[in-house]
Motif scaffolding. Structure first.
Motif, PDB file in Angstrom:
ATOM      1  N   ILE A 157     -10.187  -6.840 -16.283  1.00 57.41           N
ATOM      2  CA  ILE A 157      -9.313  -5.925 -15.537  1.00 57.41           C
ATOM      3  C   ILE A 157      -8.925  -4.737 -16.402  1.00 57.41           C
ATOM      4  O   ILE A 157      -8.962  -3.581 -15.970  1.00 57.41           O
ATOM      5  N   ASP A 158      -8.574  -5.019 -17.654  1.00 55.31           N
ATOM      6  CA  ASP A 158      -8.206  -3.922 -18.548  1.00 55.31           C
ATOM      7  C   ASP A 158      -9.364  -2.936 -18.714  1.00 55.31           C
ATOM      8  O   ASP A 158      -9.155  -1.737 -18.842  1.00 55.31           O
ATOM      9  N   ALA A 159     -10.591  -3.498 -18.710  1.00 53.04           N
ATOM     10  CA  ALA A 159     -11.759  -2.630 -18.900  1.00 53.04           C
ATOM     11  C   ALA A 159     -12.065  -1.809 -17.650  1.00 53.04           C
ATOM     12  O   ALA A 159     -12.816  -0.840 -17.705  1.00 53.04           O
ATOM     13  N   MET A 160     -11.513  -2.178 -16.531  1.00 51.32           N
ATOM     14  CA  MET A 160     -11.812  -1.466 -15.280  1.00 51.32           C
ATOM     15  C   MET A 160     -11.081  -0.130 -15.170  1.00 51.32           C
ATOM     16  O   MET A 160     -11.413   0.683 -14.318  1.00 51.32           O
ATOM     17  N   ASN A 161     -10.060   0.041 -15.997  1.00 54.85           N
ATOM     18  CA  ASN A 161      -9.279   1.263 -15.922  1.00 54.85           C
ATOM     19  C   ASN A 161      -8.681   1.510 -14.549  1.00 54.85           C
ATOM     20  O   ASN A 161      -8.820   2.589 -13.989  1.00 54.85           O
ATOM     21  N   VAL A 162      -8.052   0.495 -14.017  1.00 54.29           N
ATOM     22  CA  VAL A 162      -7.389   0.683 -12.725  1.00 54.29           C
ATOM     23  C   VAL A 162      -5.900   0.924 -12.976  1.00 54.29           C
ATOM     24  O   VAL A 162      -5.382   0.599 -14.048  1.00 54.29           O
ATOM     25  N   ASP A 163      -5.222   1.508 -11.992  1.00 53.77           N
ATOM     26  CA  ASP A 163      -3.798   1.801 -12.162  1.00 53.77           C
ATOM     27  C   ASP A 163      -2.931   0.558 -11.953  1.00 53.77           C
ATOM     28  O   ASP A 163      -1.863   0.433 -12.533  1.00 53.77           O
ATOM     29  N   ARG A 164      -3.395  -0.307 -11.082  1.00 52.39           N
ATOM     30  CA  ARG A 164      -2.649  -1.536 -10.807  1.00 52.39           C
ATOM     31  C   ARG A 164      -3.651  -2.615 -10.409  1.00 52.39           C
ATOM     32  O   ARG A 164      -4.712  -2.320  -9.875  1.00 52.39           O
ATOM     33  N   VAL A 165      -3.240  -3.872 -10.629  1.00 52.55           N
ATOM     34  CA  VAL A 165      -4.013  -4.971 -10.065  1.00 52.55           C
ATOM     35  C   VAL A 165      -3.078  -5.753  -9.144  1.00 52.55           C
ATOM     36  O   VAL A 165      -1.951  -6.079  -9.522  1.00 52.55           O
ATOM     37  N   ALA A 166      -3.546  -5.988  -7.905  1.00 52.68           N
ATOM     38  CA  ALA A 166      -2.757  -6.785  -6.967  1.00 52.68           C
ATOM     39  C   ALA A 166      -3.188  -8.239  -7.122  1.00 52.68           C
ATOM     40  O   ALA A 166      -4.366  -8.545  -7.067  1.00 52.68           O
ATOM     41  N   VAL A 167      -2.208  -9.108  -7.352  1.00 56.04           N
ATOM     42  CA  VAL A 167      -2.517 -10.504  -7.655  1.00 56.04           C
ATOM     43  C   VAL A 167      -2.006 -11.417  -6.544  1.00 56.04           C
ATOM     44  O   VAL A 167      -0.821 -11.377  -6.201  1.00 56.04           O
ATOM     45  N   TYR A 168      -2.920 -12.194  -5.968  1.00 52.83           N
ATOM     46  CA  TYR A 168      -2.532 -13.179  -4.948  1.00 52.83           C
ATOM     47  C   TYR A 168      -2.776 -14.578  -5.492  1.00 52.83           C
ATOM     48  O   TYR A 168      -3.810 -15.181  -5.263  1.00 52.83           O
ATOM     49  N   GLY A 224       0.829  -1.210   0.000  1.00 58.67           N
ATOM     50  CA  GLY A 224       0.000   0.000   0.000  1.00 58.67           C
ATOM     51  C   GLY A 224       0.862   1.259   0.000  1.00 58.67           C
ATOM     52  O   GLY A 224       0.607   2.191  -0.767  1.00 58.67           O
ATOM     53  N   ARG A 225       1.901   1.254   0.824  1.00 57.26           N
ATOM     54  CA  ARG A 225       2.777   2.433   0.891  1.00 57.26           C
ATOM     55  C   ARG A 225       3.492   2.652  -0.428  1.00 57.26           C
ATOM     56  O   ARG A 225       3.645   3.780  -0.901  1.00 57.26           O
ATOM     57  N   TYR A 226       3.919   1.585  -1.029  1.00 57.29           N
ATOM     58  CA  TYR A 226       4.588   1.672  -2.336  1.00 57.29           C
ATOM     59  C   TYR A 226       3.630   2.249  -3.376  1.00 57.29           C
ATOM     60  O   TYR A 226       3.988   3.143  -4.149  1.00 57.29           O
ATOM     61  N   LEU A 227       2.391   1.738  -3.395  1.00 51.35           N
ATOM     62  CA  LEU A 227       1.420   2.213  -4.392  1.00 51.35           C
ATOM     63  C   LEU A 227       1.129   3.694  -4.205  1.00 51.35           C
ATOM     64  O   LEU A 227       0.980   4.441  -5.164  1.00 51.35           O
ATOM     65  N   LYS A 228       1.055   4.096  -2.936  1.00 47.44           N
ATOM     66  CA  LYS A 228       0.817   5.507  -2.627  1.00 47.44           C
ATOM     67  C   LYS A 228       1.956   6.355  -3.221  1.00 47.44           C
ATOM     68  O   LYS A 228       1.715   7.358  -3.885  1.00 47.44           O
ATOM     69  N   ASP A 229       3.193   5.884  -3.008  1.00 44.98           N
ATOM     70  CA  ASP A 229       4.375   6.556  -3.569  1.00 44.98           C
ATOM     71  C   ASP A 229       4.267   6.703  -5.075  1.00 44.98           C
ATOM     72  O   ASP A 229       4.749   7.663  -5.668  1.00 44.98           O
ATOM     73  N   LYS A 230       3.684   5.668  -5.716  1.00 46.34           N
ATOM     74  CA  LYS A 230       3.600   5.637  -7.177  1.00 46.34           C
ATOM     75  C   LYS A 230       2.446   6.487  -7.693  1.00 46.34           C
ATOM     76  O   LYS A 230       2.220   6.560  -8.902  1.00 46.34           O
ATOM     77  N   GLY A 231       1.682   7.035  -6.770  1.00 43.45           N
ATOM     78  CA  GLY A 231       0.563   7.875  -7.191  1.00 43.45           C
ATOM     79  C   GLY A 231      -0.635   7.090  -7.676  1.00 43.45           C
ATOM     80  O   GLY A 231      -1.471   7.593  -8.424  1.00 43.45           O
ATOM     81  N   VAL A 232      -0.708   5.814  -7.273  1.00 45.49           N
ATOM     82  CA  VAL A 232      -1.845   4.976  -7.695  1.00 45.49           C
ATOM     83  C   VAL A 232      -3.132   5.460  -7.036  1.00 45.49           C
ATOM     84  O   VAL A 232      -3.144   5.790  -5.851  1.00 45.49           O
ATOM     85  N   LYS A 233      -4.214   5.524  -7.837  1.00 47.24           N
ATOM     86  CA  LYS A 233      -5.500   5.990  -7.301  1.00 47.24           C
ATOM     87  C   LYS A 233      -6.532   4.871  -7.250  1.00 47.24           C
ATOM     88  O   LYS A 233      -7.322   4.788  -6.342  1.00 47.24           O
ATOM     89  N   ARG A 234      -6.536   4.040  -8.313  1.00 45.33           N
ATOM     90  CA  ARG A 234      -7.566   2.986  -8.406  1.00 45.33           C
ATOM     91  C   ARG A 234      -6.909   1.612  -8.499  1.00 45.33           C
ATOM     92  O   ARG A 234      -5.965   1.424  -9.254  1.00 45.33           O
ATOM     93  N   MET A 235      -7.443   0.670  -7.729  1.00 48.30           N
ATOM     94  CA  MET A 235      -6.842  -0.670  -7.678  1.00 48.30           C
ATOM     95  C   MET A 235      -7.892  -1.744  -7.877  1.00 48.30           C
ATOM     96  O   MET A 235      -9.059  -1.562  -7.582  1.00 48.30           O
ATOM     97  N   LEU A 257      -2.470 -12.017 -24.642  1.00 49.64           N
ATOM     98  CA  LEU A 257      -3.576 -11.099 -24.876  1.00 49.64           C
ATOM     99  C   LEU A 257      -3.089  -9.656 -24.997  1.00 49.64           C
ATOM    100  O   LEU A 257      -3.840  -8.777 -25.404  1.00 49.64           O
ATOM    101  N   GLY A 258      -1.829  -9.431 -24.654  1.00 51.24           N
ATOM    102  CA  GLY A 258      -1.327  -8.064 -24.650  1.00 51.24           C
ATOM    103  C   GLY A 258      -2.051  -7.221 -23.612  1.00 51.24           C
ATOM    104  O   GLY A 258      -2.443  -6.083 -23.866  1.00 51.24           O
ATOM    105  N   ALA A 259      -2.225  -7.775 -22.425  1.00 53.98           N
ATOM    106  CA  ALA A 259      -2.932  -7.039 -21.366  1.00 53.98           C
ATOM    107  C   ALA A 259      -2.114  -5.828 -20.958  1.00 53.98           C
ATOM    108  O   ALA A 259      -0.897  -5.782 -21.165  1.00 53.98           O
ATOM    109  N   ARG A 260      -2.797  -4.811 -20.420  1.00 53.60           N
ATOM    110  CA  ARG A 260      -2.115  -3.535 -20.193  1.00 53.60           C
ATOM    111  C   ARG A 260      -1.996  -3.140 -18.729  1.00 53.60           C
ATOM    112  O   ARG A 260      -1.147  -2.353 -18.353  1.00 53.60           O
TER     113      ARG A 260
END
Ligand SMILES: Nc1ncnc2c1ncn2[C@@H]1O[C@H](COP(=O)(O)OP(=O)(O)O)[C@@H](O)[C@H]1O
Ligand SMILES: [Mg+2]
Lengths: 291, 238, 384
Positions: free
Chosen positions: C218-229, C159-170, C245-248
């Motif tokens: 996920i690509d359609a959600m327009n999120v900045d990052r996806v966290a994968v477990y 979470g702290r790392y993502l905040k640093d990266k300016g991530v808004k949507r996950m 698929l060339g996912a983005r």
């Protein structure tokens, strides 16, 4: 955007549906003609993918040649499976067939683990790297190829069943085994050919999917549960039922999964299966080996 | 005259347990033999053992001098033995045409075509119902269809299991007429029949089974004369 | 006094003097239980390496309180039942002063009641299950101390790392197992804590073959990052189809970058297909600090291989324990427990190992990113 998104989801679903169809039809075919539910079906699919890995990645063979080889090897294994085990099981000995094929599934799975380990393996086909994008729908070439292979397999099977003597005999045995014996159809040879064809379909599915997924010993487990659900919903032994349900499932999974949650879709499949078992025990499309 | 078929101490069944037990008898060539016995006596099992559909548990089965009890059904069919099993035994979800073609499965294509043509000429009903599903035919029509399928290979020994079962009296008479004509043309017939009076009228010989064993064998007149068998299997005296 | 008595008194004095100088004192027994056999055997081996190296270094300097350390190790095969046997043996047969273990979280949870009853400290270097902290310290069992960050703590670091990266949507994708559910829950809380909005959470069954729909979604959600477990096979399958698929959408989480890189083609990596993908590690031997380089050099000299998470954390856990014994001033379990609770140990990772109310430490973790055509880069240390 919205329409294109839907098209993308539908394309995903049709591709996956075609592979479900290959697996489900093999399962249904073997059940229809031998009365045996092959619980090891998923493991044969896994072996097909592993064999593709061995041929393509280790021996450096051409991918397309490998597909044919894998199908031939799978058919040969089918013959051995029939002659060594399934031949000894009567049509109505469900418990025996279940124990035998389940046991086989475990042996194959653990055997694969012991021999190759749990590490996933990759089959790379350089010719199939890249995408095609009709209407801006992104379809990886590996998937387009898997779809083509699955459709070829399905049409090959329809041709076999309806245009050849072997297929005619297979449909006869499925329809009425006693009557088939009475008209002189060699039940044993037909059963053997059926297992060979069913496993060749597994091999084809494994070879078609090997460049898409990672190849590892457990890759068959979830797929085969889906195939079971498909066969039950479509009607045990009904090939057309299996094919229709397989494509429907592929599309429903991908569209509904995208709008609701993916885990809900998983549940829906099995809920429908249970509902069918309760209210239409013969499946939506009835029994009988029809395409 | 050599017998067409000889059972020599034959035992047969569905598992290790013998249903037909140590049965011996001979079927003369070009004769019509009628098998009678109570329900569950093993009549069907005996016919199936002659065709190879049940497990052979002992003894020998000699067809025209050749031991056939190890042969698969398709091999027996090739030697001229054909079976029409009890009850509806055809391909219900296939058309009359497909059923007839399957009946001719062991024949080469031209021979099959010719044989089917002959049967359709003999039973015009088959032509009329050509594209109908066998399952949608009446009981009598299905019986005719099944007998036609068996006759496509021109068998020399025809095993008929209750051919008149469930038929109207009129159809029943037609079926018996067909059997009589077959016998006249030189086909050896072994049939199981509940309609004893109709069957005995066209039989040369009668075998009575009880609990899987032969308890009587002789010409129809002898059966009618045996008071015990008459009361046990033939109902009230005619 | 007779001569004999006098000699006796001298002997007693000498004996006392000898024992207080430590020369003839018996050593301090430390117990280790881990999975030395079975599928996790390699990890268990590294557990042992870490502990042995720490004890050897301590013994080279004369031990603590003038006493040397000896190690008693018992295999638990990553099975709770075997773990209970191993712990019982360490406690009642070897009568160890403290235990380090038990690697697999399920085993750690199984032996925690035992060490509490035996009033023997347990230092937990490797088990990351969030279920352990609520039971420790204020949670009831004040004999269990965890030096490794928990899964929840690592989610906080992400979470702290993502905040640093300016991530808004996950978005979060997790396998439908305890691991995945726990990871997703921790991530949800961490995102809430740092103020990033979580758009969707998807659970998928283990061994899911097909990820296309998921990736499209996920690509359609327009999120900045996806966290994968996901765990190893599924991770590889996921990235394989990600490439096809060339996912983005860029991926973050706990995946090993070496595993991720192995799942895609070198060409895809080279053209930056995975640049920006990140994974949090509790430890990475490549961490470029003088302290770590020194540690890695010593480890390599001893074992001729690179340290991994297990060896590193077991090493530091052993050091933390020894340091607490020194501060306790006597080899007394209660005194050691109290000393452990007051630990302030400077970790090689740069963080401070100290225990919160739930005996949980919050050491630094390492965020690793793929950059410049798929090259592995450490982008920062984040507190767990
Ligand atoms: N398919 C079968 N499997 C096991 N037992 C059977 C089967 N068919 C018939 N039987 C048993 O064999 C015995 C004889 O049956 P069958 O030959 O059909 O008698 P029938 O034709 O004289 O009425 C009966 O006890 C019956 O229960
Ligand atoms: Mg009968």
């Amino acid at each position: 955007m919205e329409l294109q998104y839907l098209l993308q989801l539908a394309a995903n679903g049709i591709v996956i549906g075609s592979v479900y169809a290959l697996l489900a039809i093999g399962l249904s075919l073997i059940f229809g003609i031998l009365g045996v539910v092959n619980f090891a079906h998923g493991e044969f699919y896994m072996l097909g993918a592993t064999a593709t890995y061995a041929l393509v990645a280790l021996l450096g063979l051409d991918y397309w040649v490998s597909i044919v080889l894998v199908m031939l090897v799978a058919a040969a294994i089918g013959i051995a499976l029939h002659d060594l085990f399934l031949k000894r099981i009567g049509r109505h000995e469900f418990e025996r067939s279940m124990l035998l094929t389940l046991g086989l599934a475990m042996i194959l799975q653990n055997g694969a683990l012991a021999i190759w380990g749990a590490d996933p393996k990759f089959v790379r086909v350089p010719a199939l790297s890249g995408l095609i994008s009709p209407f801006e729908v992104r379809i990886p070439l590996t998937r387009a190829a898997a779809f083509a292979a699955a459709i070829a397999g399905l049409f090959g099977l329809i041709y076999l069943l309806h245009r050849t003597r072997l297929g005619q005999a297979m449909r006869a045995v499925a329809s009425n085994p006693t009557a088939a014996s009475v008209v002189g159809i060699p039940a044993n040879l037909i059963a053997r050919a059926t297992v060979a064809v069913g496993l060749a379909m597994c091999g084809l599915a494994g070879a078609a999917l090997a460049p898409i997924y990672t190849v590892h010993p457990l890759m068959g487990t979830l797929f085969v549960f889906k195939a079971f659900a498909i066969v039950i919903i479509g009607g045990m032994g009904s090939l057309s039922g299996a094919a229709i349900v397989a494509f429907a499932l592929g599309i429903v999974e991908s569209t509904v999964g995208a709008y609701v949650s993916l885990s809900t879709t998983e549940g829906i499949v099995f809920a429908v299966m249970i509902a069918v078992l309760l209210f239409r025990p013969l499946g939506l499309f009835g029994r009988g080996l029809r395409v | 005259m050599t017998p067409a078929l000889a059972f020599e101490g034959v035992s047969a069944g569905y598992s290790d347990e013998a249903i037909v037990r140590d049965l011996s008898c001979t079927i003369e060539d070009r004769s019509v033999t009628c098998l009678i016995g109570a329900n569950g006596a093993g009549k069907s099992t005996l016919l199936k053992s002659a065709f190879g559909l049940v497990r052979h548990l002992g003894g020998r089965l000699i067809y025209r001098g050749e031991a056939i009890h190890e042969l698969l059904p398709e091999a027996r069919l090739q030697r001229g033995i054909a079976l029409v099993p009890q009850g509806r035994c055809n391909f219900q979800d296939m058309t009359v045409r497909e059923n007839l073609w399957l009946g001719a499965y062991t024949l080469a294509r031209p021979a099959a075509e010719a044989a089917i043509g002959r049967r359709v000429a003999q039973f015009p009903m088959l032509g009329r119902k050509w594209n109908q599903l066998a399952g949608n035919l009446s009981g009598g029509e299905q019986q005719i269809l099944e007998m036609s399928m068996a006759l496509l290979v021109d068998p020399t020994l025809l095993l008929l299991d209750e051919p008149s079962l469930g038929l109207s009296p009129k159809t029943m008479n037609e079926v018996f007429a067909v059997i009589r004509a077959l016998a006249a043309s030189g086909v050896t017939v072994v049939m199981v029949e509940q309609n004893v009076h109709g069957a005995l009228a066209i039989s040369d010989r009668v075998i009575v089974l009880d609990l899987g064993q032969k308890i009587f064998e002789g010409p129809p007149t002898a059966v009618m004369a045996d008071a015990h068998i008459r009361t046990a299997f033939l109902g009230a005296a005619p | 006094m007779t001569t004999q008595t006098r000699m006796g008194v001298v002997a007693l004095f000498l004996g006392a003097a000898m024992s207080s100088s430590g020369m003839a004192q018996e050593p301090i027994k430390i117990g280790l239980t881990s999975s030395f056999t079975g599928t996790a055997a390699l990890f268990g081996q590294h557990d042992r390496y870490g502990v042995e190296m720490a004890l050897a270094e301590l013994n080279d300097k004369g031990g603590v309180l003038g006493r040397r350390f000896v190690l008693e190790a018992e295999d638990n095969k990553c099975s709770p039942a075997e773990g209970v046997k191993a712990a019982t043996k360490l406690l009642s047969e070897h009568k160890v002063t403290a235990i380090i273990g038990a690697m697999c979280s399920s085993v750690t949870l199984a032996i925690m009641p035992l060490i509490q009853r035996a009033e023997t400290p347990l230092v937990i270097p490797v088990s990351t299950s969030p279920a352990i902290s609520p039971l420790s310290g204020k949670g009831g069992n004040n004999w269990a101390f965890r030096t490794t960050p928990s899964d929840d703590g690592m989610a906080m670091a992400i979470g702290r790392y993502l905040k640093d990266k300016g991530v808004k949507r996950m978005a979060v994708v997790a396998e439908d197992t305890d691991y995945g559910r726990g990871g997703a829950r921790g991530m949800t809380e961490a995102l809430k804590a740092v103020g990033i909005s979580l758009v969707a959470t998807e659970f998928i069954p283990q061994n899911t073959p097909d990820f296309t729909t998921l990736l499209t979604k996920i690509d359609a959600m327009n999120v900045d990052r996806v966290a994968v477990y996901l765990l190893s096979t599924d991770v590889q399958n996921f990235f394989r189809q990600y490439e096809a698929l060339g996912a983005r959408t860029r991926v973050t989480g706990r995946a090993e970058m070496s595993v991720v890189r192995g799942a895609v083609t070198p060409e895809f990596l080279a053209k930056g297909g995975l640049d920006g993908t990140s994974g949090l590690n509790p430890y990475a031997f490549g961490l470029d600090t003088p302290e770590n380089k020194d540690f890695v050099a010593r480890f390599r000299a001893r074992y001729n291989t690179d340290p991994i998470q297990m060896s590193f954390y077991s090493y530091e856990a052993t050091k933390v324990l020894a340091e607490a014994i020194a501060r306790a001033g006597k080899v007394d379990r209660h005194a050691i427990r109290e000393a452990l609770a007051k630990t302030k140990y400077k970790s090689i990772m740069g963080g401070q190992i100290e225990f919160d109310d739930f005996n949980q430490s919050h050491n630094n973790t390492i965020m690793i990113e793929l950059k410049d055509g798929g090259k592995v880069a450490i982008v920062g240390l984040y507190k767990s």
